[in-house]
Design a protein around this motif. Structure first.
Motif, mmCIF file in Angstrom:
data_model
loop_
_atom_site.group_PDB
_atom_site.id
_atom_site.type_symbol
_atom_site.label_atom_id
_atom_site.label_comp_id
_atom_site.label_asym_id
_atom_site.label_seq_id
_atom_site.Cartn_x
_atom_site.Cartn_y
_atom_site.Cartn_z
ATOM 1 N N ALA A 128 41.109 26.065 39.789
ATOM 2 C CA ALA A 128 40.359 26.680 40.880
ATOM 3 C C ALA A 128 40.269 28.192 40.681
ATOM 4 O O ALA A 128 39.213 28.797 40.892
ATOM 5 N N LEU A 129 41.372 28.806 40.255
ATOM 6 C CA LEU A 129 41.342 30.237 39.964
ATOM 7 C C LEU A 129 40.415 30.545 38.801
ATOM 8 O O LEU A 129 39.614 31.491 38.852
ATOM 9 N N GLN A 130 40.502 29.772 37.746
ATOM 10 C CA GLN A 130 39.646 30.006 36.591
ATOM 11 C C GLN A 130 38.174 29.804 36.937
ATOM 12 O O GLN A 130 37.310 30.564 36.479
ATOM 13 N N ALA A 149 23.679 39.713 44.692
ATOM 14 C CA ALA A 149 22.376 40.020 45.282
ATOM 15 C C ALA A 149 22.456 40.059 46.804
ATOM 16 O O ALA A 149 21.714 40.804 47.454
ATOM 17 N N TRP A 150 23.363 39.258 47.373
ATOM 18 C CA TRP A 150 23.553 39.272 48.822
ATOM 19 C C TRP A 150 24.311 40.522 49.263
ATOM 20 O O TRP A 150 23.914 41.218 50.196
ATOM 21 N N SER A 151 25.433 40.832 48.592
ATOM 22 C CA SER A 151 26.248 41.976 48.981
ATOM 23 C C SER A 151 27.085 42.439 47.793
ATOM 24 O O SER A 151 27.906 41.659 47.282
ATOM 25 N N ASN A 152 26.895 43.664 47.376
ATOM 26 C CA ASN A 152 27.713 44.217 46.294
ATOM 27 C C ASN A 152 29.179 44.331 46.709
ATOM 28 O O ASN A 152 30.087 44.040 45.930
ATOM 29 N N LYS A 153 29.406 44.757 47.960
ATOM 30 C CA LYS A 153 30.777 44.905 48.437
ATOM 31 C C LYS A 153 31.462 43.540 48.562
ATOM 32 O O LYS A 153 32.637 43.395 48.230
ATOM 33 N N GLY A 154 30.703 42.556 49.068
ATOM 34 C CA GLY A 154 31.282 41.219 49.183
ATOM 35 C C GLY A 154 31.641 40.639 47.830
ATOM 36 O O GLY A 154 32.711 40.031 47.666
ATOM 37 N N TRP A 155 30.751 40.830 46.848
ATOM 38 C CA TRP A 155 31.042 40.337 45.501
ATOM 39 C C TRP A 155 32.251 41.034 44.906
ATOM 40 O O TRP A 155 33.125 40.395 44.327
ATOM 41 N N PHE A 156 32.310 42.369 45.056
ATOM 42 C CA PHE A 156 33.419 43.116 44.476
ATOM 43 C C PHE A 156 34.749 42.728 45.119
ATOM 44 O O PHE A 156 35.767 42.599 44.435
ATOM 45 N N GLY A 157 34.753 42.533 46.451
ATOM 46 C CA GLY A 157 35.982 42.136 47.128
ATOM 47 C C GLY A 157 36.478 40.781 46.667
ATOM 48 O O GLY A 157 37.676 40.604 46.424
ATOM 49 N N LEU A 158 35.569 39.819 46.545
ATOM 50 C CA LEU A 158 35.959 38.487 46.082
ATOM 51 C C LEU A 158 36.462 38.532 44.646
ATOM 52 O O LEU A 158 37.473 37.899 44.307
ATOM 53 N N TYR A 159 35.762 39.282 43.789
ATOM 54 C CA TYR A 159 36.162 39.338 42.383
ATOM 55 C C TYR A 159 37.506 40.042 42.229
ATOM 56 O O TYR A 159 38.342 39.627 41.414
ATOM 57 N N LEU A 160 37.724 41.099 43.007
ATOM 58 C CA LEU A 160 39.004 41.808 42.934
ATOM 59 C C LEU A 160 40.149 40.917 43.389
ATOM 60 O O LEU A 160 41.199 40.853 42.742
ATOM 61 N N LEU A 161 39.952 40.196 44.493
ATOM 62 C CA LEU A 161 40.994 39.290 44.993
ATOM 63 C C LEU A 161 41.294 38.189 43.990
ATOM 64 O O LEU A 161 42.465 37.892 43.696
ATOM 65 N N MET A 163 40.740 38.191 40.750
ATOM 66 C CA MET A 163 41.341 38.726 39.528
ATOM 67 C C MET A 163 42.807 39.070 39.740
ATOM 68 O O MET A 163 43.648 38.840 38.848
ATOM 69 N N LEU A 164 43.161 39.613 40.911
ATOM 70 C CA LEU A 164 44.562 39.910 41.199
ATOM 71 C C LEU A 164 45.398 38.632 41.202
ATOM 72 O O LEU A 164 46.503 38.601 40.652
ATOM 73 N N MET A 165 44.873 37.579 41.837
ATOM 74 C CA MET A 165 45.584 36.300 41.851
ATOM 75 C C MET A 165 45.697 35.728 40.445
ATOM 76 O O MET A 165 46.747 35.191 40.060
ATOM 77 N N PHE A 166 44.632 35.850 39.667
ATOM 78 C CA PHE A 166 44.621 35.299 38.313
ATOM 79 C C PHE A 166 45.644 35.998 37.420
ATOM 80 O O PHE A 166 46.414 35.344 36.706
ATOM 81 N N VAL A 167 45.658 37.327 37.471
ATOM 82 C CA VAL A 167 46.573 38.085 36.607
ATOM 83 C C VAL A 167 48.021 37.872 37.042
ATOM 84 O O VAL A 167 48.910 37.649 36.211
#
Length: 225
Positions: A128-130, A149-161, A163-167
């Motif tokens: 699920a993380l991968q 395309a919907w929200s740059n901030k929303g995408w960045f927040g999800l990707y940051l969260l 990636m932190l969990m993944f690492v």
């Protein structure tokens, strides 16, 4: 256990996405399986078993949601963001449930049910993380492009969260994940290069077909005077 885990991840992600779009735009949806993706998954399981590579390769798409009507890009992006959050929530929930199951699986003579749950929960937690990490990449045909395309901030927040969990969970320097207990370095390298080359050829074939179709000369059309 792995097959059940893959089914669970797919259903959670696609049903949440479809449910949100249906609530927003009253557009019905259905799940559609892709036999080629399922066949590819079977081939990869066999390949991983023959090469003694663990935890194995998972590659391809086996199921997706089909909407019966026009869907606005904004609502589709928000639906994908919600589905991504649900997938991350599923990963955390299965990780918490996996901890006591893992201890039971390491005990002497564990039952078949315990081994099944151990395989399923561990796979859901990792895959699920991968899935979220790779699908959030803002490339063509991936979820990340629509969410961004919907929200740059929303995408960045999800990707940051994600990636932190993944690492922290899978790539932490003090832990070991993946690899192969029986495969040598050179066999692992060959497997990696083979699948990388196959992925590039797979992408290039479809890209070339699109390019050829777009530039195919059109048939002359007779226009009545």
């Amino acid at each position: 256990g792995i097959a059940a885990g893959l089914t669970l991840i797919t259903l959670v992600h696609e049903f949440i996405r479809g449910w949100f779009v249906r609530q927003r735009q009253n557009v019905s949806f259905q799940l559609r399986t892709f036999p080629i993706g399922i066949a590819l998954a079977v081939v990869l399981v066999i390949f991983s078993r023959l090469s003694h590579f663990q935890p194995g390769y998972t590659f391809g798409l086996i199921c997706g949601v089909i909407f019966r009507g026009e869907v606005k890009d904004r609502d589709d992006g928000r639906g994908l963001a919600l589905a991504t959050m649900a997938t991350l929530g599923l990963a955390v929930a299965t990780w918490l449930a996996w901890i006591p199951i893992r201890d039971a699986a390491l005990a002497t003579h564990p039952s078949v049910q315990v081994l099944f749950l151990d395989a399923m929960f561990a796979f859901v937690w990792v895959f699920a993380l991968q899935t979220v990490i790779f699908s959030l990449v803002p490339l063509r045909f991936l979820d990340g492009e629509k969410i961004k395309a919907w929200s740059n901030k929303g995408w960045f927040g999800l990707y940051l969260l994600a990636m932190l969990m993944f690492v922290e969970a899978l790539v932490h320097p003090g832990r070991q994940y993946g690899g192969s207990s029986n495969a040598t370095f050179w066999s692992m390298l060959i497997i990696f290069l083979a699948f990388t080359g196959g992925a590039i050829l797979f992408w290039a074939w479809f890209r070339f077909e699109t390019w050829r179709h777009d530039r195919r000369p059109q048939e002359p059309v007779d226009v009545a005077s």
